[in-house]
Design an enzyme around this catalytic site. Structure first.
Site, short mmCIF file in Angstrom:
data_model
loop_
_atom_site.label_atom_id
_atom_site.label_comp_id
_atom_site.label_asym_id
_atom_site.label_seq_id
_atom_site.Cartn_x
_atom_site.Cartn_y
_atom_site.Cartn_z
N ARG A 111 0.84 -1.20 0.00
CA ARG A 111 0.00 0.00 0.00
C ARG A 111 0.88 1.25 0.00
NH1 ARG A 111 -4.42 1.32 4.84
NH2 ARG A 111 -5.11 3.36 4.09
N ASN A 162 1.05 2.41 14.75
CA ASN A 162 0.23 1.34 14.18
C ASN A 162 0.37 1.12 12.69
OD1 ASN A 162 -1.04 3.77 13.66
ND2 ASN A 162 -3.08 2.87 13.73
N TYR A 163 0.85 2.10 11.99
CA TYR A 163 1.24 1.93 10.57
C TYR A 163 2.64 2.50 10.45
CZ TYR A 163 -3.44 0.73 8.73
OH TYR A 163 -4.63 0.12 8.44
N LYS A 185 10.63 11.54 12.56
CA LYS A 185 10.72 11.04 13.94
C LYS A 185 9.70 9.90 14.10
CE LYS A 185 9.60 10.56 18.20
NZ LYS A 185 9.67 9.15 18.61
N THR A 188 8.52 5.36 18.75
CA THR A 188 9.59 4.51 19.25
C THR A 188 9.30 3.04 18.93
OG1 THR A 188 10.23 6.06 20.95
CG2 THR A 188 10.77 3.75 21.35
N GLU A 258 -3.57 14.52 12.68
CA GLU A 258 -4.58 13.45 12.61
C GLU A 258 -4.53 12.74 13.95
OE1 GLU A 258 -6.21 13.81 8.73
OE2 GLU A 258 -6.83 12.78 10.56
N ARG A 291 -6.65 1.09 15.38
CA ARG A 291 -6.71 1.98 14.22
C ARG A 291 -7.47 3.23 14.64
NH1 ARG A 291 -10.51 -0.24 11.36
NH2 ARG A 291 -10.22 1.04 9.48
N CYS A 292 -7.03 4.38 14.26
CA CYS A 292 -7.74 5.59 14.68
C CYS A 292 -9.14 5.58 14.10
CB CYS A 292 -7.00 6.81 14.21
SG CYS A 292 -6.96 6.88 12.44
N THR A 293 -9.27 4.90 12.94
CA THR A 293 -10.56 4.88 12.25
C THR A 293 -11.40 3.66 12.64
OG1 THR A 293 -9.39 3.72 10.51
CG2 THR A 293 -9.82 6.09 10.14
N GLU A 385 -11.41 6.50 23.98
CA GLU A 385 -10.91 5.69 22.87
C GLU A 385 -10.09 4.52 23.40
OE1 GLU A 385 -7.60 7.23 20.59
OE2 GLU A 385 -8.54 6.50 18.77
N1 NDP Z 1 -5.97 10.05 13.38
C1 NDP Z 1 -5.12 9.15 12.94
O1 NDP Z 1 -4.85 9.01 11.74
C2 NDP Z 1 -4.40 8.28 13.94
C3 NDP Z 1 -4.48 8.50 15.28
N2 NDP Z 1 -3.81 7.67 16.14
C4 NDP Z 1 -3.97 7.89 17.55
O2 NDP Z 1 -2.68 7.74 18.21
C5 NDP Z 1 -2.86 7.04 19.42
C6 NDP Z 1 -2.02 5.79 19.43
O3 NDP Z 1 -0.84 5.96 18.70
P1 NDP Z 1 0.48 6.32 19.49
O4 NDP Z 1 1.65 6.15 18.61
O5 NDP Z 1 0.48 5.62 20.80
O6 NDP Z 1 0.25 7.87 19.75
P2 NDP Z 1 1.19 8.84 20.59
O7 NDP Z 1 0.50 10.12 20.60
O8 NDP Z 1 1.63 8.25 21.85
O9 NDP Z 1 2.52 8.97 19.67
C7 NDP Z 1 2.40 9.44 18.36
C8 NDP Z 1 3.76 9.96 17.94
O10 NDP Z 1 4.06 11.12 18.69
C9 NDP Z 1 5.34 11.00 19.26
N3 NDP Z 1 5.40 11.84 20.45
C10 NDP Z 1 5.18 11.50 21.73
N4 NDP Z 1 5.34 12.57 22.54
C11 NDP Z 1 5.67 13.61 21.73
C12 NDP Z 1 5.98 14.99 21.94
N5 NDP Z 1 5.97 15.55 23.15
N6 NDP Z 1 6.29 15.75 20.86
C13 NDP Z 1 6.30 15.22 19.62
N7 NDP Z 1 6.03 13.92 19.35
C14 NDP Z 1 5.72 13.14 20.40
C15 NDP Z 1 5.45 9.53 19.52
O11 NDP Z 1 6.80 9.18 19.74
P3 NDP Z 1 7.09 8.01 20.84
O12 NDP Z 1 6.57 6.75 20.28
O13 NDP Z 1 8.60 8.04 20.96
O14 NDP Z 1 6.40 8.43 22.10
C16 NDP Z 1 4.89 8.99 18.23
O15 NDP Z 1 5.86 9.08 17.21
C17 NDP Z 1 -4.35 6.76 19.53
O16 NDP Z 1 -4.97 7.79 20.25
C18 NDP Z 1 -4.84 6.81 18.10
O17 NDP Z 1 -6.18 7.16 17.98
C19 NDP Z 1 -3.05 6.62 15.74
C20 NDP Z 1 -2.98 6.37 14.39
C21 NDP Z 1 -3.62 7.19 13.41
O1 3PG Z 2 -4.23 6.11 11.69
C1 3PG Z 2 -4.78 5.04 11.51
O2 3PG Z 2 -5.05 4.23 12.36
C2 3PG Z 2 -4.98 4.82 10.07
O3 3PG Z 2 -5.08 6.09 9.46
C3 3PG Z 2 -6.21 4.03 9.77
O4 3PG Z 2 -6.05 3.63 8.45
P1 3PG Z 2 -7.06 2.51 7.92
O5 3PG Z 2 -8.43 3.07 8.13
O6 3PG Z 2 -6.70 2.33 6.46
O7 3PG Z 2 -6.80 1.29 8.75
#
Ligand code: NDP
Ligand code: 3PG
Length: 484
Positions: A111, A162-163, A185, A188, A258, A291-293, A385
């Protein structure tokens, strides 16, 4: 199938076209969410190395912006080809690092290659416009405005776990094709996958310094990156709390955020319940709902609730649960803390009177798909969530009640409406305070050329290929003053 755990190599970060060990001398252990073993270590880089990465990005960007679109396109096409060449290796790493099934991990890589290619094609066909002065009162026809889009400079790309490849490339590709440089970035837990993606980019021989991957915990280097004066735009995908914090610190630069979601599946009395159930289950439980969605609540008309819950129960109990190596749909969550959070939402609902239709079973960070019925608005799971396989069913007595509860959420990513009445579907869709509405389908981001938008607590700005290219550029006007 037994997987040979990677011999826990130490990975370097990528700066100015070279792989380097950090001067910090510190690394971060990356533990697999289902192998429960360390699969690698990544560099915890220093602020000085962040400065160096941003400085080298600025230098590279000046030259990159002067290259032709076709030249830039050739690099991105090569990157896409290298990703496809590496898809098995990268998919294996994605699986081990974030616990996604091998099939879903491979799909993510393919993809991503498709995304990059489409991004190039889109950019090649995005043209500016011109305007004549005389269309405004008193304006002269010898005044001609030429409006084009120009790059913003250095883009900070921050994706979630997650992706780890697709949501990273969804930021890098539009940034690069439009003439920007990128500071990447990775999450982690997703850093090794991100490094593998950059290995493919390195093989495409992009100019040195144009893309630099900076590994390190967001809680340690995140603020420094976000507040850095050398960053010209931030594209962030992640949790709402993280996004809001970032937005407050970023200052006067363009942002696309997002964030989280609480997408409702609204099931009207006239819906095809079998089809609705199939879409709800796929939407709520694929990749354990990480997935956020994902569909994160069901708002069902009380007259068909018992029938729908019965179908959901039967189908949920058929879901494969276990290791991603066996292609399970429901896999261990990304870490114990996330599993604790989901369990907390389930426990709270039960304490307040929800019925466990199926699930509420846990093995370490593996939570079995859980369906909760009779969920009421005083329960946390009605609003928070889970980012896990726990789905609340809220019974409603009218479309109006469903709309009211749906819009009461702090989130506004997507919503699904299941009904046979297309007029009612649009009537509900028009009232949804979300970025998108799916009619008779699960909530989802794809196909990736569609606009992907979060409003309210779900984000700011828009992604989707065309929108992402626009968000990483700005308009520039050159006015020609012709002599008569
Ligand atoms: N709307 C969308 O498209 C999506 C939304 N999400 C949302 O994200 C969450 C889960 O994903 P998750 O990765 O845990 O999300 P996080 O918000 O924990 O982390 C997202 C990113 O932000 C980084 N980050 C953390 N702290 C900071 C900071 N102070 N400044 C800048 N960057 C920072 C993280 O790095 P590190 O890992 O090092 O902490 C990571 O790369 C859920 O709430 C989900 O809904 C997830 C996927 C898609
Ligand atoms: O951020 C997410 O979790 C993705 O944007 C969701 O993508 P998907 O709907 O294609 O799984």
């Amino acid at each position: 199938m037994t997987t040979n755990v990677l011999i826990s190599p130490t990975y370097e970060f990528y700066l100015n076209g070279e792989w380097k060990e950090s001067q910090s001398g510190q690394t971060i252990d990356i533990k697999s969410p289902y192998l429960h073993e360390i699969i690698g270590k990544v560099q915890a880089i220093t602020k000085e190395e962040v400065d160096e990465a941003i400085c080298s990005a600025h230098k590279a960007q000046k030259k990159w912006a002067e290259t032709s679109l076709q030249q830039r396109a050739s690099y991105l096409y090569k990157w896409a080809d290298e990703l496809v060449n590496m898809q098995d290796e990268i998919a294996e790493v994605i699986m081990q690092e974030v616990g996604k099934s091998l099939k879903d991990s491979k799909n993510e890589v393919v993809r991503t290659a498709d995304f990059i290619r489409y991004t190039v094609e889109e950019a090649l066909h995005m043209h500016g416009e011109s305007m004549k002065g005389d269309s405004f009162p008193g304006g002269s026809k010898s005044k001609v405005a030429i409006i084009e889009r120009v790059p913003l400079g250095v883009v900070l790309a921050i994706p979630p776990f997650n992706y780890p490849v697709n949501l990273a490339a969804a930021k890098l590709a539009p940034a690069l094709i439009s003439g920007n440089a990128v500071i990447f970035k990775p999450a982690t837990q997703g850093s090794i996958s991100g490094i593998k993606m950059i290995e493919a980019l390195h093989k495409a021989e992009f100019p040195k310094g144009l893309v630099n991957i900076v590994t390190g915990r967001g809680s340690v280097i995140g603020d420094y990156l976000v507040e850095h004066k050398g960053i010209d735009m931030i594209s962030f995908t992640g949790g709402t709390n993280t996004g809001v914090r970032l937005a407050k610190k970023a200052g006067m630069i363009p942002l696309v955020l997002e964030l989280g979601g609480k997408d409702p599946g609204i099931v009207r009395e006239d819906a095809d319940l079998e089809k609705a159930a199939q879409q709800i289950i796929s939407g709520a439980f694929s990749y354990s709902g990480q997935r956020c969605t994902a569909i994160k609540r069901v708002l069902v008309h009380v007259n068909v609730a018992d029938e729908l819950v019965g179908i959901l129960k039967e189908e949920i109990e058929k879901l494969s649960v276990g290791s991603p190596e066996e292609g399970s749909t429901v896999v261990p969550l990304i870490d114990d803390q996330s599993a604790d959070f989901v369990q907390g939402l389930i426990d709270d609902a039960i304490e307040k009177g929800a019925t466990v239709v199926t699930g509420n079973k846990r093995d370490r960070n593996l939570i079995y798909p859980t369906l909760l019925d009779q969920v009421t608005e005083d329960m946390r799971i009605a609003w928070e969530e889970p980012f896990g396989p726990a789905l609340p069913v809220i019974r409603v007595s009218s479309d109006e009640e469903a709309i009211k509860i749906a819009n009461k959420s702090e989130f506004g990513l997507q919503a699904s409406v299941f009904t046979k009445d297309i007029n009612k579907a649009f009537s509900i869709a028009n009232k949804m305070e979300t970025g998108s509405v799916q009619i008779n389908g699960r909530t989802e981001r794809g196909p990736d050329h569609f606009p992907f938008i979060g409003v309210k607590g779900s984000g700011m700005g828009a992604q989707g290929i065309h929108k992402s290219i626009e968000s990483m550029t700005r308009e520039k006007v050159t006015v020609l003053n012709l002599t008569d």
